[in-house]
Write a protein that holds these residues in place. Structure first.
Motif, PDB file in Angstrom:
ATOM      1  N   ARG A 110       0.848  -1.193   0.000  1.00 21.45           N
ATOM      2  CA  ARG A 110       0.000   0.000   0.000  1.00 21.45           C
ATOM      3  C   ARG A 110       0.883   1.243   0.000  1.00 21.45           C
ATOM      4  O   ARG A 110       1.861   1.331   0.773  1.00 21.45           O
ATOM      5  N   LEU A 113      -1.657   7.974  -2.387  1.00 22.86           N
ATOM      6  CA  LEU A 113      -2.065   8.435  -3.716  1.00 22.86           C
ATOM      7  C   LEU A 113      -1.123   9.525  -4.215  1.00 22.86           C
ATOM      8  O   LEU A 113      -0.877   9.626  -5.405  1.00 22.86           O
ATOM      9  N   HIS A 389     -12.615   4.669  -7.125  1.00 20.97           N
ATOM     10  CA  HIS A 389     -11.823   3.585  -6.616  1.00 20.97           C
ATOM     11  C   HIS A 389     -12.266   3.218  -5.199  1.00 20.97           C
ATOM     12  O   HIS A 389     -11.754   2.279  -4.593  1.00 20.97           O
ATOM     13  N   GLN A 398      -8.659   4.197   1.924  1.00 15.88           N
ATOM     14  CA  GLN A 398      -9.124   4.669   0.618  1.00 15.88           C
ATOM     15  C   GLN A 398      -8.248   5.777   0.045  1.00 15.88           C
ATOM     16  O   GLN A 398      -8.442   6.198  -1.095  1.00 15.88           O
ATOM     17  N   THR A 400      -5.039   5.383  -0.288  1.00 12.47           N
ATOM     18  CA  THR A 400      -3.837   4.696  -0.772  1.00 12.47           C
ATOM     19  C   THR A 400      -4.151   3.959  -2.065  1.00 12.47           C
ATOM     20  O   THR A 400      -5.300   3.713  -2.409  1.00 12.47           O
ATOM     21  N   THR A 401      -3.081   3.608  -2.757  1.00 15.00           N
ATOM     22  CA  THR A 401      -3.170   2.745  -3.925  1.00 15.00           C
ATOM     23  C   THR A 401      -2.137   1.640  -3.724  1.00 15.00           C
ATOM     24  O   THR A 401      -1.660   1.442  -2.614  1.00 15.00           O
ATOM     25  N   LYS A 403       1.487  -0.528  -5.016  1.00 17.59           N
ATOM     26  CA  LYS A 403       2.723  -0.565  -5.778  1.00 17.59           C
ATOM     27  C   LYS A 403       3.266  -1.987  -5.671  1.00 17.59           C
ATOM     28  O   LYS A 403       3.165  -2.613  -4.610  1.00 17.59           O
TER      29      LYS A 403
END
Length: 414
Positions: A110, A113, A389, A398, A400-401, A403
């Motif tokens: 995680r 963004l 998303h 929410q 975070t994205t 990697k």
């Protein structure tokens, strides 16, 4: 492009890069310092807020309540900061890890963004809550509040930035756009090179304007045309306090109920009771023809009513023949925010939850619980009504994205 915005974007990117290597302990320490500082500066913040209140004379009372700060509300803002400090840091999470057929170690991690722009209206608590969540999740934030709350926002952001400096953190992790013109807001929405996502918070008009005009990706937060459905198997004594709470406790917010659907089998007995209860709390009731047959002095509901988010002490009421009709009506006219069924039939309650196309669906509970704090998120960035998303109350996770971090030992692809 506005040079000041470009420079803010550049500083925000630099701050986000610095936050990537800041420890959870350092972030938590800074958040607790922010909370302490807000309380110490409460007199200055309240003075700034009073100036905003004094000049917001044309603002409707339902929105003045959002603008108003009190010592109790500043205490709540500080408590939110401390709660966020206690939550798990999402950037320490590894979703999963595995070794592929070539012996590569793959980790799904995680990550923040990056830089988040938040455009919102006269709600100073958003200033501190959004700053806390973005900072804890490793993001930098550029805030653009409404003109009515500018002095209050400036006072709050000044305290937060001073706390960041005192804690040795990058102060540009939190920045405020002081120009509240529509032109600057539009330029902020087009700052693709520096902002990773825009999150609007406020009225349906504001949200749709951002969705329509932004070139930066947008997470659409929710206008709340929320519904309550009283099923034929409802406990009507249980139903009344749920409905009153959902409509009356704070009618200006997006999770307040705006519509009430009542099954025909209980309508004759229950409509006079619930309409009288709503009126005793100052609610204007509007009804369809079948409602008015039971309570003749109810104001007629128009076709526009079923799609309207009032943010006020107004509620439209409709009689339905079945749960199927209720579900179709809600999915057609709702904003996919929060809906609730009141029933003692467990199977029917579960079916309602499965078939309603909204972010949060309740059985035997008020829609007012749709809130990041109530869900245990400490605070919230907003309530997303879209499916990409994020959906529902948005907390740390929410923001975070992912990697993929891949480690090898000389492998090359054949």
């Amino acid at each position: 492009m506005n040079q000041q915005l470009i420079e803010m974007g550049q500083r925000a990117q630099e701050a986000a890069n610095e936050l990537a290597i800041v420890s959870t302990e350092q972030k938590n320490n800074a958040l607790n310092q922010m909370a302490d500082a807000l309380l110490k500066a409460s007199d200055q913040i309240l003075a700034a807020n009073q100036e905003d209140m004094d000049t917001a004379t044309e603002m409707p009372d339902k929105f003045r309540d959002r603008l108003l700060l009190t010592k109790e509300r500043i205490q709540q803002m500080a408590d939110e900061l401390r709660h966020v400090a206690m939550l798990q840091d999402p950037t320490t999470k590894i979703d999963r890890g595995w070794i592929n057929k070539d012996g590569l170690q793959i980790i799904q991690q995680r990550v923040p963004l990056g830089v988040i722009g938040i455009i919102y209206e006269a709600r100073p608590n958003v200033t501190s809550g959004a700053s806390a969540l973005t900072f804890k999740s490793g993001n930098a934030v550029i805030l653009r509040g409404g003109k009515e709350s500018l002095r209050t926002n400036e006072a709050v952001v000044k305290v937060l930035r001073q706390s960041l400096a005192a804690a040795g953190m990058p102060v540009d992790a939190i920045q405020l756009v002081k120009d509240t013109s529509h032109e600057v807001a539009q330029e902020l929405m087009e700052l693709n090179r520096y902002i990773d996502v825009i999150i609007p918070r406020g009225s349906q008009r504001l949200i749709q304007a951002v969705v329509k005009h932004a070139t930066v990706p947008v997470i659409e937060t929710g206008a709340g045309n929320c519904h309550l459905y009283v099923d034929k198997d409802a406990d009507l004594q249980k139903a009344t306090p749920i409905i009153i709470n959902a409509k009356v406790q704070r009618p200006s917010v997006c999770n307040a109920a705006e519509k009430l659907l009542v099954h025909k089998d209980v309508a004759a007995d229950y409509l006079p009771v619930i309409i009288a209860a709503l009126r005793s709390h100052g609610v204007e009731v509007r009804g369809d023809e079948r409602v008015r047959k039971n309570v003749s002095d109810v104001k007629p509901a128009s076709a526009v009513d079923w799609d309207t988010e009032y943010n006020d002490l107004i509620m439209a009421v409709k009689v339905v023949d079945s749960m199927d009709e209720a579900i179709k009506h809600i999915n057609l006219h709702g904003t996919h925010h929060s809906e609730s069924i009141i029933t003692e039939n467990g199977a029917r309650g579960r079916e309602f939850q499965q078939r309603i196309n909204s972010a949060v669906v309740y059985v035997n509970a008020s829609t007012r619980f749709t809130d990041g704090g109530e869900f245990g998120f400490g605070a919230e960035i907003g309530i997303s009504t879209q499916k990409l998303h994020a959906r529902g109350p948005m907390g740390l996770d929410q923001l975070t994205t992912i990697k993929y971090e891949v480690t090898g030992n000389g492998q090359v692809r054949k």
